[in-house]
Design an enzyme around this catalytic site. Structure first.
Site, PDB file in Angstrom:
ATOM      1  N   CYS A 117       0.870  -1.167   0.000  1.00 46.86           N
ATOM      2  CA  CYS A 117       0.000   0.000   0.000  1.00 46.86           C
ATOM      3  C   CYS A 117       0.915   1.228   0.000  1.00 46.86           C
ATOM      4  O   CYS A 117       2.092   1.113  -0.319  1.00 46.86           O
ATOM      5  CB  CYS A 117      -0.960  -0.014   1.197  1.00 46.86           C
ATOM      6  SG  CYS A 117      -0.146   0.051   2.793  1.00 46.86           S
TER       7      CYS A 117
ATOM      8  N   ARG B 270      -4.282   0.249   4.821  1.00 46.27           N
ATOM      9  CA  ARG B 270      -4.777  -0.843   3.984  1.00 46.27           C
ATOM     10  C   ARG B 270      -3.908  -2.092   4.027  1.00 46.27           C
ATOM     11  O   ARG B 270      -4.417  -3.210   4.176  1.00 46.27           O
ATOM     12  CB  ARG B 270      -4.913  -0.367   2.533  1.00 46.27           C
ATOM     13  CG  ARG B 270      -5.923   0.742   2.357  1.00 46.27           C
ATOM     14  CD  ARG B 270      -5.862   1.339   0.966  1.00 46.27           C
ATOM     15  NE  ARG B 270      -4.583   2.044   0.775  1.00 46.27           N
ATOM     16  CZ  ARG B 270      -4.173   2.565  -0.367  1.00 46.27           C
ATOM     17  NH1 ARG B 270      -4.935   2.456  -1.441  1.00 46.27           N
ATOM     18  NH2 ARG B 270      -3.025   3.191  -0.457  1.00 46.27           N
TER      19      ARG B 270
ATOM     20  N   ASP C 191      -7.144   4.895  -0.497  1.00 46.73           N
ATOM     21  CA  ASP C 191      -6.475   5.087   0.787  1.00 46.73           C
ATOM     22  C   ASP C 191      -7.378   5.882   1.726  1.00 46.73           C
ATOM     23  O   ASP C 191      -7.781   6.997   1.402  1.00 46.73           O
ATOM     24  CB  ASP C 191      -5.169   5.846   0.567  1.00 46.73           C
ATOM     25  CG  ASP C 191      -4.252   5.828   1.772  1.00 46.73           C
ATOM     26  OD1 ASP C 191      -4.696   5.407   2.863  1.00 46.73           O
ATOM     27  OD2 ASP C 191      -3.090   6.239   1.616  1.00 46.73           O
TER      28      ASP C 191
END
Length: 159
Positions: free
Chosen positions: A16, A22, A125
């Site tokens: 990520c 995440r 995100d």
């Protein structure tokens, strides 16, 4: 191994941006669902190195019965990429970056949401976006991980 089969997957790397939201969620979900012989790790393209997960991630994961308290952000390295049998990323720019940086990984880099319907494959995100963005990311990651599990189980049976 049967002719025409892909190599067994033993090491999964989740990528990520900051390795703060995440990636740690997906790592914990995969680790909890997969057999112990499959190593799962995460890293970030611009990691918040050494920092724990976002408090909202910690809360959501605790609600799901998963402990991420030991997580510390880690910067992605070429060594981590090359060691992975499967690399799962959150969005297309991350996928393109990984493929351009390490062309030998072509065919091993996929969106975490690869099996999701068109338009739902990338996972935005949630960092600094509020609780609802985190909840949405959590749900999308959970669905995406669930989609991968039968394929990874099949992979282990074929090895």
């Amino acid at each position: 191994m049967k002719t025409g089969c892909t190599p067994a997957i033993h090491r999964i790397l989740v990528i990520c941006e900051g390795n703060h939201c995440r990636g740690p969620m997906a790592e914990a979900m995969l680790r909890a669902a997969l057999p112990p012989g499959i190593q799962v790790a995460s890293a970030g393209l611009n990691a918040l190195e050494g920092l724990p997960v976002d408090p909202e991630v910690s809360r959501l994961m605790a609600e799901a019965g998963l402990d991420v308290s030991g997580h510390a952000g880690r910067q992605l390295t070429e060594e981590l990429l090359l060691a992975a049998d499967l690399v799962l990323v959150m969005d297309l720019p991350q996928k393109a970056w990984c493929e351009a940086t390490t062309p030998s990984l072509l065919g091993r880099i996929f969106l975490l949401g690869h099996w999701r319907p068109e338009g739902a494959r990338e996972i935005p995100d949630p960092f600094r976006q509020g609780a609802e963005a985190f909840r949405t990311a959590f749900e999308n990651i959970h669905l995406s991980v669930s989609d991968w599990l039968p394929r990874l189980a099949h992979e282990q049976r074929s090895a």
